[in-house]
Design a protein around this motif. Sequence first.
Motif, PDB file in Angstrom:
ATOM      1  N   ARG A  58       0.865  -1.186   0.000  1.00 20.38           N
ATOM      2  CA  ARG A  58       0.000   0.000   0.000  1.00 20.38           C
ATOM      3  C   ARG A  58       0.895   1.227   0.000  1.00 20.38           C
ATOM      4  NH1 ARG A  58      -2.641   3.477   3.556  1.00 20.38           N
ATOM      5  NH2 ARG A  58      -4.600   4.260   2.694  1.00 20.38           N
ATOM      6  N   ASN A  59       0.674   2.077  -0.994  1.00 22.92           N
ATOM      7  CA  ASN A  59       1.489   3.279  -1.141  1.00 22.92           C
ATOM      8  C   ASN A  59       0.577   4.343  -1.744  1.00 22.92           C
ATOM      9  OD1 ASN A  59       3.200   5.325  -2.022  1.00 22.92           O
ATOM     10  ND2 ASN A  59       4.864   3.912  -2.490  1.00 22.92           N
ATOM     11  N   ILE A  60      -0.042   5.161  -0.895  1.00 27.17           N
ATOM     12  CA  ILE A  60      -1.014   6.127  -1.383  1.00 27.17           C
ATOM     13  C   ILE A  60      -0.370   7.243  -2.205  1.00 27.17           C
ATOM     14  CG2 ILE A  60      -2.739   5.622   0.379  1.00 27.17           C
ATOM     15  CD1 ILE A  60      -1.788   8.187   1.828  1.00 27.17           C
ATOM     16  N   ALA A  61       0.932   7.406  -2.111  1.00 25.85           N
ATOM     17  CA  ALA A  61       1.625   8.443  -2.888  1.00 25.85           C
ATOM     18  C   ALA A  61       1.991   7.973  -4.295  1.00 25.85           C
ATOM     19  CB  ALA A  61       2.888   8.890  -2.155  1.00 25.85           C
ATOM     20  N   ALA A  62       2.047   6.645  -4.528  1.00 26.06           N
ATOM     21  CA  ALA A  62       2.557   6.177  -5.817  1.00 26.06           C
ATOM     22  C   ALA A  62       1.825   4.976  -6.414  1.00 26.06           C
ATOM     23  CB  ALA A  62       4.038   5.850  -5.662  1.00 26.06           C
ATOM     24  N   PRO A  63       0.543   4.747  -6.115  1.00 24.58           N
ATOM     25  CA  PRO A  63      -0.095   3.574  -6.733  1.00 24.58           C
ATOM     26  C   PRO A  63      -0.113   3.743  -8.249  1.00 24.58           C
ATOM     27  CG  PRO A  63      -1.780   5.001  -5.797  1.00 24.58           C
ATOM     28  CD  PRO A  63      -0.439   5.549  -5.358  1.00 24.58           C
ATOM     29  N   GLY A  64       0.169   2.655  -8.944  1.00 22.00           N
ATOM     30  CA  GLY A  64       0.163   2.695 -10.403  1.00 22.00           C
ATOM     31  C   GLY A  64       1.416   3.258 -11.032  1.00 22.00           C
ATOM     32  N   SER A  65       2.430   3.541 -10.239  1.00 20.72           N
ATOM     33  CA  SER A  65       3.638   4.180 -10.781  1.00 20.72           C
ATOM     34  C   SER A  65       4.639   3.194 -11.374  1.00 20.72           C
ATOM     35  CB  SER A  65       4.323   5.013  -9.693  1.00 20.72           C
ATOM     36  OG  SER A  65       4.740   4.183  -8.627  1.00 20.72           O
ATOM     37  N   LEU A  66       4.424   1.908 -11.199  1.00 14.48           N
ATOM     38  CA  LEU A  66       5.355   0.905 -11.732  1.00 14.48           C
ATOM     39  C   LEU A  66       4.938   0.554 -13.156  1.00 14.48           C
ATOM     40  CD1 LEU A  66       7.821  -0.745 -10.915  1.00 14.48           C
ATOM     41  CD2 LEU A  66       6.275  -2.498 -10.077  1.00 14.48           C
ATOM     42  N   GLN A  67       5.831   0.743 -14.097  1.00 14.27           N
ATOM     43  CA  GLN A  67       5.535   0.505 -15.503  1.00 14.27           C
ATOM     44  C   GLN A  67       6.620  -0.362 -16.140  1.00 14.27           C
ATOM     45  OE1 GLN A  67       2.610   1.688 -16.944  1.00 14.27           O
ATOM     46  NE2 GLN A  67       2.193   2.309 -14.837  1.00 14.27           N
ATOM     47  N   GLY A  68       6.215  -1.180 -17.111  1.00 14.07           N
ATOM     48  CA  GLY A  68       7.182  -1.912 -17.911  1.00 14.07           C
ATOM     49  C   GLY A  68       7.628  -3.244 -17.359  1.00 14.07           C
ATOM     50  N   LEU A  69       6.941  -3.762 -16.346  1.00 10.74           N
ATOM     51  CA  LEU A  69       7.280  -5.101 -15.893  1.00 10.74           C
ATOM     52  C   LEU A  69       6.990  -6.075 -17.030  1.00 10.74           C
ATOM     53  CD1 LEU A  69       5.683  -5.006 -12.351  1.00 10.74           C
ATOM     54  CD2 LEU A  69       8.109  -5.177 -12.867  1.00 10.74           C
ATOM     55  N   HIS A  70       7.871  -7.041 -17.249  1.00 18.84           N
ATOM     56  CA  HIS A  70       7.697  -8.002 -18.340  1.00 18.84           C
ATOM     57  C   HIS A  70       7.386  -9.387 -17.807  1.00 18.84           C
ATOM     58  CE1 HIS A  70       9.415  -5.000 -20.939  1.00 18.84           C
ATOM     59  NE2 HIS A  70       9.454  -5.825 -21.968  1.00 18.84           N
ATOM     60  N   LEU A  71       6.375  -9.995 -18.394  1.00 14.97           N
ATOM     61  CA  LEU A  71       6.097 -11.407 -18.198  1.00 14.97           C
ATOM     62  C   LEU A  71       6.433 -12.091 -19.517  1.00 14.97           C
ATOM     63  CD1 LEU A  71       2.647 -11.161 -16.404  1.00 14.97           C
ATOM     64  CD2 LEU A  71       4.791 -11.925 -15.388  1.00 14.97           C
ATOM     65  N   VAL A  72       7.131 -13.205 -19.466  1.00 13.98           N
ATOM     66  CA  VAL A  72       7.541 -13.913 -20.676  1.00 13.98           C
ATOM     67  C   VAL A  72       6.701 -15.176 -20.821  1.00 13.98           C
ATOM     68  CG1 VAL A  72       9.459 -15.159 -21.765  1.00 13.98           C
ATOM     69  CG2 VAL A  72       9.874 -12.964 -20.631  1.00 13.98           C
ATOM     70  N   VAL A  73       6.174 -15.384 -22.035  1.00 15.46           N
ATOM     71  CA  VAL A  73       5.352 -16.549 -22.341  1.00 15.46           C
ATOM     72  C   VAL A  73       5.852 -17.178 -23.641  1.00 15.46           C
ATOM     73  CG1 VAL A  73       3.315 -15.631 -21.164  1.00 15.46           C
ATOM     74  CG2 VAL A  73       3.636 -15.182 -23.614  1.00 15.46           C
ATOM     75  N   SER A  74       5.532 -18.444 -23.835  1.00 13.90           N
ATOM     76  CA  SER A  74       5.954 -19.121 -25.062  1.00 13.90           C
ATOM     77  C   SER A  74       4.934 -18.963 -26.188  1.00 13.90           C
ATOM     78  CB  SER A  74       6.200 -20.610 -24.791  1.00 13.90           C
ATOM     79  OG  SER A  74       5.004 -21.218 -24.341  1.00 13.90           O
ATOM     80  N   ASP A  75       3.697 -18.586 -25.861  1.00 14.35           N
ATOM     81  CA  ASP A  75       2.654 -18.423 -26.871  1.00 14.35           C
ATOM     82  C   ASP A  75       1.848 -17.171 -26.542  1.00 14.35           C
ATOM     83  OD1 ASP A  75       0.222 -18.517 -28.340  1.00 14.35           O
ATOM     84  OD2 ASP A  75       0.315 -20.706 -28.458  1.00 14.35           O
ATOM     85  N   ILE A  76       2.130 -16.097 -27.265  1.00 18.87           N
ATOM     86  CA  ILE A  76       1.512 -14.799 -26.976  1.00 18.87           C
ATOM     87  C   ILE A  76       0.002 -14.825 -27.171  1.00 18.87           C
ATOM     88  CG2 ILE A  76       1.776 -13.738 -29.283  1.00 18.87           C
ATOM     89  CD1 ILE A  76       2.841 -11.860 -26.201  1.00 18.87           C
ATOM     90  N   ASP A  77      -0.464 -15.553 -28.185  1.00 17.97           N
ATOM     91  CA  ASP A  77      -1.906 -15.606 -28.456  1.00 17.97           C
ATOM     92  C   ASP A  77      -2.647 -16.349 -27.350  1.00 17.97           C
ATOM     93  OD1 ASP A  77      -1.706 -14.208 -30.961  1.00 17.97           O
ATOM     94  OD2 ASP A  77      -0.930 -16.055 -31.843  1.00 17.97           O
ATOM     95  N   ALA A  78      -2.107 -17.467 -26.908  1.00 19.84           N
ATOM     96  CA  ALA A  78      -2.732 -18.238 -25.832  1.00 19.84           C
ATOM     97  C   ALA A  78      -2.726 -17.449 -24.523  1.00 19.84           C
ATOM     98  CB  ALA A  78      -2.033 -19.585 -25.658  1.00 19.84           C
ATOM     99  N   ALA A  79      -1.630 -16.745 -24.251  1.00 22.03           N
ATOM    100  CA  ALA A  79      -1.543 -15.953 -23.021  1.00 22.03           C
ATOM    101  C   ALA A  79      -2.577 -14.827 -23.024  1.00 22.03           C
ATOM    102  CB  ALA A  79      -0.137 -15.380 -22.864  1.00 22.03           C
ATOM    103  N   ARG A  80      -2.700 -14.149 -24.159  1.00 20.00           N
ATOM    104  CA  ARG A  80      -3.682 -13.066 -24.253  1.00 20.00           C
ATOM    105  C   ARG A  80      -5.102 -13.615 -24.107  1.00 20.00           C
ATOM    106  NH1 ARG A  80      -6.761 -10.443 -28.128  1.00 20.00           N
ATOM    107  NH2 ARG A  80      -7.127  -8.245 -27.610  1.00 20.00           N
ATOM    108  N   ALA A  81      -5.382 -14.734 -24.764  1.00 15.53           N
ATOM    109  CA  ALA A  81      -6.714 -15.344 -24.668  1.00 15.53           C
ATOM    110  C   ALA A  81      -7.038 -15.731 -23.226  1.00 15.53           C
ATOM    111  CB  ALA A  81      -6.806 -16.563 -25.585  1.00 15.53           C
TER     112      ALA A  81
END
Length: 138
Positions: A58-81
């Motif tokens: 909990r950080n009321i001064a900075a919620p939503g400030s983290l950008q660009g975290l990467h998750l790696v998957v082997s199948d982009i279409d399946a992950a999105r679905a």
Amino acid sequence: MDWTLELVVVPVSDVDRAKTFYIDNAGFNLDVDHSAGDDFRVVQLTPPGSDCSISLMRNIAAPGSLQGLHLVVSDIDAARAELLGREVAASDVFHFGPNGQTPGPDPQRASYNSFFSFSDPDGNGWLVQEVKRDGSSA
């Protein structure tokens, strides 16, 4: 000596709301939900198959400030679905071509070049990236 990244702190306005999103919508696994008094709570979650976890803070001064975290998957279409099926507002798949960001997956399905994005309820931004680990694409 190995230096391993094992935990990333994600700033949120409401830990319970974020916890629900990451478990129910993003499909993360709950590792720890521990409180010690009114001012200290650790909620640690791990994406399936990952060695790195996130901790909701909990950080009321900075919620939503983290950008660009990467998750790696082997199948982009399946992950999105999967995320769309869990009611996550995921972007369309895109890649980077000669003219910059271009709609659709990489035409050669080359590793590290197809993406989509999503955000948690506070606006912390994630990129999902397709990487072929089996040697089928460089």
